[in-house]
Design a protein around this motif. Structure first.
Motif, PDB file in Angstrom:
ATOM      1  N   VAL A  72       0.838  -1.204   0.000  1.00 27.79           N
ATOM      2  CA  VAL A  72       0.000   0.000   0.000  1.00 27.79           C
ATOM      3  C   VAL A  72       0.876   1.258   0.000  1.00 27.79           C
ATOM      4  O   VAL A  72       0.600   2.230  -0.718  1.00 27.79           O
ATOM      5  CB  VAL A  72      -0.951   0.002   1.219  1.00 27.79           C
ATOM      6  CG1 VAL A  72      -1.668   1.346   1.338  1.00 27.79           C
ATOM      7  CG2 VAL A  72      -1.957  -1.129   1.109  1.00 27.79           C
ATOM      8  N   GLN A  73       1.945   1.232   0.784  1.00 29.48           N
ATOM      9  CA  GLN A  73       2.850   2.388   0.849  1.00 29.48           C
ATOM     10  C   GLN A  73       3.491   2.654  -0.504  1.00 29.48           C
ATOM     11  O   GLN A  73       3.586   3.808  -0.940  1.00 29.48           O
ATOM     12  CB  GLN A  73       3.925   2.140   1.909  1.00 29.48           C
ATOM     13  CG  GLN A  73       4.864   3.331   2.095  1.00 29.48           C
ATOM     14  CD  GLN A  73       5.936   3.054   3.127  1.00 29.48           C
ATOM     15  OE1 GLN A  73       6.250   1.903   3.431  1.00 29.48           O
ATOM     16  NE2 GLN A  73       6.505   4.101   3.690  1.00 29.48           N
ATOM     17  N   LEU A  74       3.939   1.604  -1.187  1.00 23.85           N
ATOM     18  CA  LEU A  74       4.524   1.768  -2.521  1.00 23.85           C
ATOM     19  C   LEU A  74       3.492   2.321  -3.502  1.00 23.85           C
ATOM     20  O   LEU A  74       3.801   3.214  -4.300  1.00 23.85           O
ATOM     21  CB  LEU A  74       5.044   0.421  -3.032  1.00 23.85           C
ATOM     22  CG  LEU A  74       6.426  -0.019  -2.576  1.00 23.85           C
ATOM     23  CD1 LEU A  74       6.711  -1.444  -3.050  1.00 23.85           C
ATOM     24  CD2 LEU A  74       7.498   0.930  -3.089  1.00 23.85           C
ATOM     25  N   PHE A  75       2.294   1.793  -3.444  1.00 25.58           N
ATOM     26  CA  PHE A  75       1.216   2.225  -4.335  1.00 25.58           C
ATOM     27  C   PHE A  75       0.926   3.707  -4.153  1.00 25.58           C
ATOM     28  O   PHE A  75       0.767   4.458  -5.127  1.00 25.58           O
ATOM     29  CB  PHE A  75      -0.025   1.379  -4.061  1.00 25.58           C
ATOM     30  CG  PHE A  75      -1.128   1.539  -5.065  1.00 25.58           C
ATOM     31  CD1 PHE A  75      -0.881   1.397  -6.415  1.00 25.58           C
ATOM     32  CD2 PHE A  75      -2.427   1.832  -4.653  1.00 25.58           C
ATOM     33  CE1 PHE A  75      -1.910   1.532  -7.347  1.00 25.58           C
ATOM     34  CE2 PHE A  75      -3.457   1.975  -5.567  1.00 25.58           C
ATOM     35  CZ  PHE A  75      -3.197   1.822  -6.921  1.00 25.58           C
ATOM     36  N   GLU A  76       0.869   4.156  -2.919  1.00 25.02           N
ATOM     37  CA  GLU A  76       0.611   5.569  -2.616  1.00 25.02           C
ATOM     38  C   GLU A  76       1.784   6.446  -3.043  1.00 25.02           C
ATOM     39  O   GLU A  76       1.600   7.523  -3.614  1.00 25.02           O
ATOM     40  CB  GLU A  76       0.353   5.749  -1.118  1.00 25.02           C
ATOM     41  CG  GLU A  76      -0.896   5.051  -0.592  1.00 25.02           C
ATOM     42  CD  GLU A  76      -2.179   5.739  -1.052  1.00 25.02           C
ATOM     43  OE1 GLU A  76      -2.104   6.910  -1.458  1.00 25.02           O
ATOM     44  OE2 GLU A  76      -3.241   5.098  -0.999  1.00 25.02           O
ATOM     45  N   LYS A  77       2.995   5.983  -2.771  1.00 27.78           N
ATOM     46  CA  LYS A  77       4.195   6.787  -3.067  1.00 27.78           C
ATOM     47  C   LYS A  77       4.342   7.046  -4.557  1.00 27.78           C
ATOM     48  O   LYS A  77       4.767   8.130  -4.965  1.00 27.78           O
ATOM     49  CB  LYS A  77       5.432   6.067  -2.536  1.00 27.78           C
ATOM     50  CG  LYS A  77       6.730   6.829  -2.803  1.00 27.78           C
ATOM     51  CD  LYS A  77       7.934   6.100  -2.221  1.00 27.78           C
ATOM     52  CE  LYS A  77       9.229   6.851  -2.525  1.00 27.78           C
ATOM     53  NZ  LYS A  77      10.424   6.145  -1.975  1.00 27.78           N
ATOM     54  N   PHE A  78       3.969   6.059  -5.373  1.00 29.94           N
ATOM     55  CA  PHE A  78       4.142   6.207  -6.822  1.00 29.94           C
ATOM     56  C   PHE A  78       2.814   6.505  -7.518  1.00 29.94           C
ATOM     57  O   PHE A  78       2.507   5.967  -8.583  1.00 29.94           O
ATOM     58  CB  PHE A  78       4.826   4.966  -7.393  1.00 29.94           C
ATOM     59  CG  PHE A  78       6.280   4.894  -7.012  1.00 29.94           C
ATOM     60  CD1 PHE A  78       7.252   5.506  -7.794  1.00 29.94           C
ATOM     61  CD2 PHE A  78       6.674   4.280  -5.833  1.00 29.94           C
ATOM     62  CE1 PHE A  78       8.581   5.470  -7.424  1.00 29.94           C
ATOM     63  CE2 PHE A  78       8.007   4.240  -5.454  1.00 29.94           C
ATOM     64  CZ  PHE A  78       8.966   4.846  -6.250  1.00 29.94           C
ATOM     65  N   ASN A  79       2.049   7.403  -6.881  1.00 29.64           N
ATOM     66  CA  ASN A  79       0.840   7.993  -7.476  1.00 29.64           C
ATOM     67  C   ASN A  79      -0.193   6.966  -7.908  1.00 29.64           C
ATOM     68  O   ASN A  79      -0.890   7.151  -8.909  1.00 29.64           O
ATOM     69  CB  ASN A  79       1.223   8.884  -8.669  1.00 29.64           C
ATOM     70  CG  ASN A  79       2.182   9.981  -8.278  1.00 29.64           C
ATOM     71  OD1 ASN A  79       2.011  10.641  -7.255  1.00 29.64           O
ATOM     72  ND2 ASN A  79       3.221  10.175  -9.086  1.00 29.64           N
ATOM     73  N   LYS A  80      -0.266   5.877  -7.173  1.00 27.21           N
ATOM     74  CA  LYS A  80      -1.251   4.824  -7.434  1.00 27.21           C
ATOM     75  C   LYS A  80      -1.156   4.289  -8.866  1.00 27.21           C
ATOM     76  O   LYS A  80      -2.170   3.923  -9.478  1.00 27.21           O
ATOM     77  CB  LYS A  80      -2.664   5.328  -7.133  1.00 27.21           C
ATOM     78  CG  LYS A  80      -2.865   5.687  -5.662  1.00 27.21           C
ATOM     79  CD  LYS A  80      -4.300   6.064  -5.361  1.00 27.21           C
ATOM     80  CE  LYS A  80      -4.485   6.337  -3.872  1.00 27.21           C
ATOM     81  NZ  LYS A  80      -5.867   6.698  -3.519  1.00 27.21           N
ATOM     82  N   THR A  81       0.068   4.281  -9.391  1.00 32.87           N
ATOM     83  CA  THR A  81       0.304   3.686 -10.706  1.00 32.87           C
ATOM     84  C   THR A  81       0.204   2.163 -10.585  1.00 32.87           C
ATOM     85  O   THR A  81       0.882   1.560  -9.747  1.00 32.87           O
ATOM     86  CB  THR A  81       1.695   4.069 -11.242  1.00 32.87           C
ATOM     87  OG1 THR A  81       1.782   5.500 -11.315  1.00 32.87           O
ATOM     88  CG2 THR A  81       1.929   3.478 -12.622  1.00 32.87           C
ATOM     89  N   ILE A  82      -0.619   1.564 -11.413  1.00 30.83           N
ATOM     90  CA  ILE A  82      -0.844   0.118 -11.321  1.00 30.83           C
ATOM     91  C   ILE A  82       0.257  -0.633 -12.066  1.00 30.83           C
ATOM     92  O   ILE A  82       0.471  -0.417 -13.261  1.00 30.83           O
ATOM     93  CB  ILE A  82      -2.217  -0.265 -11.884  1.00 30.83           C
ATOM     94  CG1 ILE A  82      -3.321   0.399 -11.044  1.00 30.83           C
ATOM     95  CG2 ILE A  82      -2.399  -1.771 -11.908  1.00 30.83           C
ATOM     96  CD1 ILE A  82      -4.715   0.153 -11.576  1.00 30.83           C
TER      97      ILE A  82
END
Length: 202
Positions: A88-98
């Motif tokens: 979740v932290q990575l997802f948030e940090k990188f602008n929720k890029t899938i």
């Protein structure tokens, strides 16, 4: 021992020997193959050394377990939706890029990629540090003085040459020149005024 038993024995021993000496067998990771897969699947979004669309992967094996990395590569959104804090932290940090899922990559493929990343990380850790590179010029090491501190704008004492690409340096130099010019103009005017006053009362 019968002939059949002897044959089975040779097959087992031969298989064990091949698993030890042939690269890629018995859990031995293949770095060149990992590099190949990384270049084809990962390099468009990831670098070992710097953040791109996704995070830099240097020493990724020290931040996450192999099992976690395999799950994330196979289906990142599944790991994120499970509430995994790191994901979740990575997802948030990188602008929720899938990150695209890669279910077709085998465990061995991902282990090979990890082996390549570990190898590159080790090379970076062992590489000599070059302090005298553009943007990081060699500091002045001679005798320090107030003049050097003014010229290099470095009261701390490292006395690095001015970086004229830095806009703050340009603004500071421009301001210093303007102040100098105004000071000279004021000196000239004061001298002229003093001379006129002297002539007036002489």
């Amino acid at each position: 021992m019968s002939i059949r038993g002897n044959l089975y024995y040779r097959i087992i021993v031969g298989g064990l020997f091949l698993s030890l000496v042939i690269p890629g067998r018995a859990g031995v990771a293949d770095i060149p193959e990992g590099k190949k897969v990384f270049s084809g699947r990962c390099a468009s979004c990831h670098s070992v050394t710097k953040d791109l669309t996704g995070p830099a992967l240097k020493n990724v094996d020290q931040r996450h377990t192999e099992e976690w990395i395999i799950r994330f590569v196979h289906g990142s959104q599944s790991v994120i939706k499970s509430g995994d804090a790191a994901a979740v932290q990575l997802f948030e940090k990188f602008n929720k890029t899938i990150m695209p899922d890669h279910p077709d990559l085998s465990t061995a493929d991902i282990q090979n990629i990890l082996a390549y990343i570990k190898d590159e990380s080790a090379k970076l850790a062992n590489a000599p540090v070059n302090h005298n590179v553009p943007g990081n010029p060699k500091p002045y090491t001679g005798k320090s003085s107030v003049l050097h501190q003014i010229v290099y704008l470095d009261i701390a004492g490292e006395h690095r040459p001015l970086d004229i690409s830095n806009p703050l340096i340009i603004i500071a130099l421009g301001g210093a020149i303007i102040i100098l010019v105004l000071t000279l103009v004021m000196v000239v005017r004061v001298n002229d005024f003093a001379e006129k006053q002297k002539n007036r009362y002489s």
